[in-house]
Design an enzyme around this catalytic site. Structure first.
Site, short mmCIF file in Angstrom:
data_model
loop_
_atom_site.label_atom_id
_atom_site.label_comp_id
_atom_site.label_asym_id
_atom_site.label_seq_id
_atom_site.Cartn_x
_atom_site.Cartn_y
_atom_site.Cartn_z
N GLU A 122 0.82 -1.20 0.00
CA GLU A 122 0.00 0.00 0.00
C GLU A 122 0.86 1.27 0.00
O GLU A 122 0.55 2.24 -0.67
CB GLU A 122 -0.85 -0.05 1.27
CG GLU A 122 -1.97 0.93 1.35
CD GLU A 122 -2.77 0.63 2.62
OE1 GLU A 122 -2.98 -0.57 2.91
OE2 GLU A 122 -3.15 1.58 3.30
N ASP A 123 1.94 1.23 0.75
CA ASP A 123 2.67 2.48 1.03
C ASP A 123 4.06 2.56 0.42
O ASP A 123 4.72 3.58 0.57
CB ASP A 123 2.83 2.66 2.56
CG ASP A 123 1.50 2.85 3.25
OD1 ASP A 123 0.55 3.27 2.57
OD2 ASP A 123 1.42 2.58 4.46
N ASP A 183 -3.56 -5.05 13.41
CA ASP A 183 -3.26 -3.75 12.80
C ASP A 183 -4.13 -2.67 13.44
O ASP A 183 -3.66 -1.61 13.84
CB ASP A 183 -3.53 -3.86 11.29
CG ASP A 183 -3.39 -2.55 10.56
OD1 ASP A 183 -2.29 -1.95 10.64
OD2 ASP A 183 -4.36 -2.12 9.91
MN MN Z 1 -1.10 -1.13 9.14
#
Ligand code: MN
Length: 702
Positions: A122-123, A183
Site C-alpha cells: 500500500e505504502d 493492525d
Molecule cells: Mn497497518
C-alpha cells in the site's frame, strides 16, 4: 510446560496485588508492544528489532524457522525507510508492533511474515508479485487481503469496499482478519496523535465492525483491549469515572478476591486437584457494565477468579469441590464446555458467595481452553487445511470458516452497493447472539437470535427460498413469520413451482441480511402490476378469441372497461399469481404471469403493460405437466386422481416415452384456484409420478 510459561499474553501467576495495581488485564501485551516501538531500527541492530517477535514466536512454536521473518523485516524496513508515522516514529515500528501482537497470541510463521509486510504494498514500491516471488503465494494472499483499496479509485466507497474485499479474503483464509485486527489494535493504541474527529470516526468503525469480528473469531485478548480504547475515545467522561473507581478500589486495604482465591487454593489442594488460581481484573468496559448493572461496586466486582487445570475432566472436579466447600450461587452456573459458544469459547462459569454477601465469579477451564479463549482462531485455526467444500453445518464445524462468516459472505455478494453492504454489515454484526436450529435431515442452521422461518428458508435455500410455502416447527405447521428458538427443529415446505414468488410481507419477518437482500432484490425486479386478489372487480367477460378464451378469473382491465380478457396459454396464470397484461388485436388483453418469458420479450419490444388484477371469480384453467416413469395404467390412474379432486380435464397429451420417462400434459378446469396445490399433491401421489408442475410453455409444444 504450562500455558503460562509459553504464552506471555496471558496474565502470569503474578501476585493478585501486583496484577491489580496494574489495573488492566492486557498490560503484558501493551508493555511488549511498547518495547518493540522503542526498539532501535538501524540495520546494525536488526536482531534486536525483530528479537521480541522472534522470542514470542519461539515461545509458542519452538521449531519455527525464523528466516522468513528476518527477510520480511529487512524488506519492510528498507522499503518503509524514511517514512514516519504521525507520531514521528519510523514507520517500521508499526508493522513490528502488529507482528508482535500476533506472535504473542501464538500466530504461526506465515501470518507473522505477512504481518511484517502488511503495509508495504500500500505504502511503498514493493509489489504483490515481488512478495509472491520472495515469500510465496500464501504470504502474497494475506498481504493483498489486508491492503486497502485506493481512495482515488473508489472515493467514498473505499472503506466499505476495502472491508468487503477483506471479508471475502477472510472467507478463504481467516488469517487475513487476524492481521487486520492486530493492525487496528496498534492503530487504536496510537490514535492520540490524530484529530479528535478522526479518532472518533475510527473508534466508531472499530466498535461497529472490528470488535464484533474479534469477538466472533474468539480473539478475546484483542477484543477487550479494543473495547477499552474505543470507550476512552467515545465516552471520555465515563471512562474517567471508571478509572477512578478502579484506582480507588485498588487503594483499599482488603481484597475479597484475593481472600477467596486463597480459600479456593486450599480447597483444591485438600482435594488433590492440581490447579492454578488467578485473579483476572475486569477490563474498563466490563467494570463499567457491572457498575451499570449493580449500582455501587464492591471489591469482588472488580475481577473474577480464573482456575486453570490440565484436563477437561478436572474442570468438573474443581466445580464439584467449589460447590461443596463454598457457597455456590447456582443461578450463575453456566456450562460452556458441554455447550460451547459460537466463537469457540469454552469454560465453566460459576459464582460463590462470601459470608459478607459479596459474590465472586469463577471461571474454570483447561490451559488449552484458556489459550483458545484468549487468542481464538489465531491459536486454533489450522490455516493449511483445505477450505471445506461442504456447506458448514454447525458453528463449530470449521473454526476457520464459521457459519456466521459463510452467511456474511453469502449476503455480501448480493448487496447491491457499498452503502447497503456497509450498513447491513454493521447491523449483522450487532446481532451478537446466535441460535442453532435443526433440520429434519440432521443438519443444523446457525441463525441470529430473533430469526424467523423466512430467515431459515433463505439461510438454507438461498434465492430458491422464494418458493417456500410454509414450515413445520417441531413437527407442527407454522407460518413463515414464526420466530425460532434455539434448538427448534425446522422443516421448510417448498413449493414445486419454480416461478413462485416471495411475499412483500416476508420482509417484515426477515431478520437476516441474506433474506432481506434476496427479497428486496426480487421485489425490485418484479414491480407488482396486480393488486391483491381480494380487490373488487368488474364482471369478467368471455372472449371470443381462441380456445383459451373463457369466463376468466382475471378482472376486466381497470383502465379499459369492457375489454376482453384472455389468460395466456404460455404460462396459464391462476390466482393469486402476480400478473400483467398486454393489449392485443381486437381490444383483447392477454394476461401473463409476471415471470413469464413472454412478458420480458414483449417489454423488450417496447409493448406497454396494462394494469390487471384478479377478480373474485375463482374458477380457473391451468395447464399441468406430470413427469412420470412409464408404467401400465398410468394414464388411467392420473385421470382418476384428477377426477377425484373434482377437476375437469379440458385436454390431455401424452408424449411418447423416452428413457422410461413419460410426460403427460393436462389442461384442467378448476372450480376454485385455491384448490390447485391440493390437486398437484394428489397427482404427485400417483405411483410413478415424480414431479407435477405448471406448464411454462404452450400446452401444444411447437
Ligand atoms: Mn497497518
Amino acid at each position: 510446560m504450562s500455558a503460562e510459561a509459553t504464552n506471555p499474553a496471558t496474565p502470569g501467576p503474578m501476585t493478585p496485588g501486583a496484577q491489580r495495581r496494574r489495573g488492566r488485564p492486557r498490560i503484558d501485551l501493551r508493555r511488549l508492544g511498547r518495547a518493540a516501538l522503542l526498539g532501535p531500527t538501524a540495520r546494525d541492530r536488526l536482531p534486536d528489532a525483530i528479537g521480541h517477535v522472534a522470542e514470542a514466536h519461539r515461545a509458542h512454536h519452538p521449531d519455527a524457522d525464523l528466516d522468513p521473518l528476518r527477510r520480511a523485516y529487512v524488506l519492510a524496513e528498507s522499503s518503509h525507510r524514511g517514512q514516519m508515522r504521525k507520531s514521528g516514529e519510523p514507520y517500521i515500528t508499526h508493522p513490528l508492533a502488529v507482528t508482535l501482537i500476533l506472535a504473542e497470541l501464538g500466530a504461526e510463521t506465515t501470518t507473522l511474515t505477512a504481518s511484517l509486510l502488511h503495509d508495504t504494498v500500500e505504502d511503498t514500491e514493493v509489489t504483490l508479485d515481488q512478495v509472491r516471488e520472495e515469500f510465496g503465494e500464501e504470504v502474497r494472499y494475506l498481504v493483498d487481503g489486508v491492503t486497502k483499496l485506493e481512495k482515488v479509485d473508489y472515493g467514498a466507497a473505499a472503506e466499505p469496499e476495502t472491508f468487503r474485499k477483506m471479508l471475502v479474503a477472510t472467507g478463504s483464509d481467516v488469517r487475513v482478519m487476524s492481521i487486520k485486527l492486530a493492525d487496528r489494535l496498534h492503530n487504536m493504541r496510537t490514535l492520540g496523535v490524530m484529530r479528535p474527529e478522526k479518532q472518533e470516526r475510527i473508534a466508531k468503525v472499530t466498535k461497529d465492525v472490528l470488535i464484533p469480528l474479534a469477538e466472533r473469531l474468539g480473539v478475546q485478548a484483542l477484543k477487550t483491549e479494543l473495547e477499552d480504547l474505543v470507550f476512552a475515545i467515545l465516552h471520555p467522561g465515563e471512562y474517567a469515572h471508571t478509572r477512578e473507581l478502579i484506582v480507588s478500589n485498588a487503594s483499599r486495604g482488603d481484597d475479597p478476591l484475593a481472600e477467596v482465591a486463597e480459600e479456593v487454593r486450599a480447597v483444591l489442594r485438600e482435594a488433590g486437584l492440581q490447579a492454578e488460581v488467578l485473579i483476572r481484573p475486569r477490563h474498563f468496559v466490563s467494570v463499567h457494565r457491572v457498575s451499570r448493572k449493580r449500582g455501587e461496586l464492591r471489591g469482588a466486582d472488580f475481577g473474577r477468579l480464573l482456575v486453570l487445570v490440565n484436563e477437561d475432566a478436572d474442570c468438573y472436579g474443581v466445580l464439584g469441590e467449589l460447590h461443596t466447600c463454598l457457597t455456590p450461587v447456582v443461578s450463575e452456573f453456566k456450562d460452556f464446555i458441554a455447550v460451547p459458544k459460537f466463537n469457540l469459547y469454552q469454560s465453566l462459569h460459576t459464582a460463590v458467595a462470601r459470608p459478607d454477601g459479596q459474590v465472586v465469579e469463577v471461571l474454570i477451564r483447561t490451559h488449552q481452553m484458556h489459550k483458545v479463549a484468549e487468542a481464538g482462531v489465531i491459536a486454533l485455526g489450522n490455516p493449511y487445511a483445505p477450505p471445506s467444500e461442504e456447506p458448514v453445518d454447525g458453528e463449530r464445524a470449521d473454526p476457520t470458516r464459521p457459519g456466521w462468516l459463510s452467511r456474511l459472505l453469502d449476503w455480501q455478494e448480493a448487496a447491491p452497493d457499498p452503502d447497503t453492504f456497509w450498513s447491513t454489515l454493521r447491523e449483522d454484526l450487532a446481532q451478537d447472539r446466535e441460535i442453532t436450529v435443526f433440520r429434519p435431515d440432521g443438519g443444523t442452521l446457525g441463525l441470529p437470535a430473533g430469526a424467523s422461518c423466512v430467515d431459515a428458508a433463505y439461510a438454507q435455500y438461498g434465492e430458491d427460498a422464494h418458493a417456500c410455502i410454509g414450515a413445520r416447527v417441531n413437527g407442527r405447521l407454522a407460518t413463515l413469520s414464526t420466530v425460532l428458538s434455539d434448538g427448534d427443529t425446522v422443516q421448510l415446505l417448498m413449493g414445486q413451482d419454480p416461478t413462485s414468488e416471495p411475499s412483500r410481507e416476508w420482509l417484515e419477518h426477515a431478520h437476516t441480511p441474506v433474506a432481506r437482500i434476496a427479497i428486496t432484490r426480487w421485489l425490485a425486479a418484479h414491480p407488482s402490476p396486480a393488486t391483491p386478489p381480494e380487490a373488487p372487480a368488474a364482471t369478467p367477460r368471455p372472449s371470443a378469441d381462441g380456445p383459451a378464451a373463457r369466463p376468466a378469473a382475471a378482472d376486466v382491465v381497470v383502465d379499459q372497461p369492457g375489454a376482453t380478457v384472455r389468460l395466456a396459454g404460455c404460462c396459464t396464470p391462476v390466482p393469486p399469481d402476480a400478473v400483467t397484461g398486454f393489449s392485443v388485436r381486437g381490444g383483447v388483453v392477454t394476461v401473463h404471469r409476471v415471470a413469464c418469458a413472454a412478458v420480458a420479450r414483449m417489454k423488450g419490444a417496447g409493448r406497454a403493460e396494462v394494469d390487471v388484477r384478479w377478480g373474485d371469480t375463482t374458477e380457473c384453467r391451468v395447464t399441468l405437466v406430470a413427469e412420470s416413469f412409464g408404467r401400465p395404467h398410468l394414464l388411467a390412474d392420473l385421470t382418476e386422481a384428477i377426477a377425484l379432486e373434482g377437476v375437469a380435464i379440458v385436454s390431455a397429451t401424452v408424449e411418447p416415452p423416452s428413457q422410461q420417462r413419460v410426460r403427460h400434459t393436462y389442461t384442467l378446469q378448476l372450480p376454485d384456484a385455491a384448490h390447485l396445490p391440493a390437486l398437484m399433491r394428489a397427482m404427485r401421489n400417483v405411483p410413478g409420478v415424480f414431479d407435477v408442475s405448471r406448464a411454462q410453455h404452450p400446452a401444444t409444444a411447437p
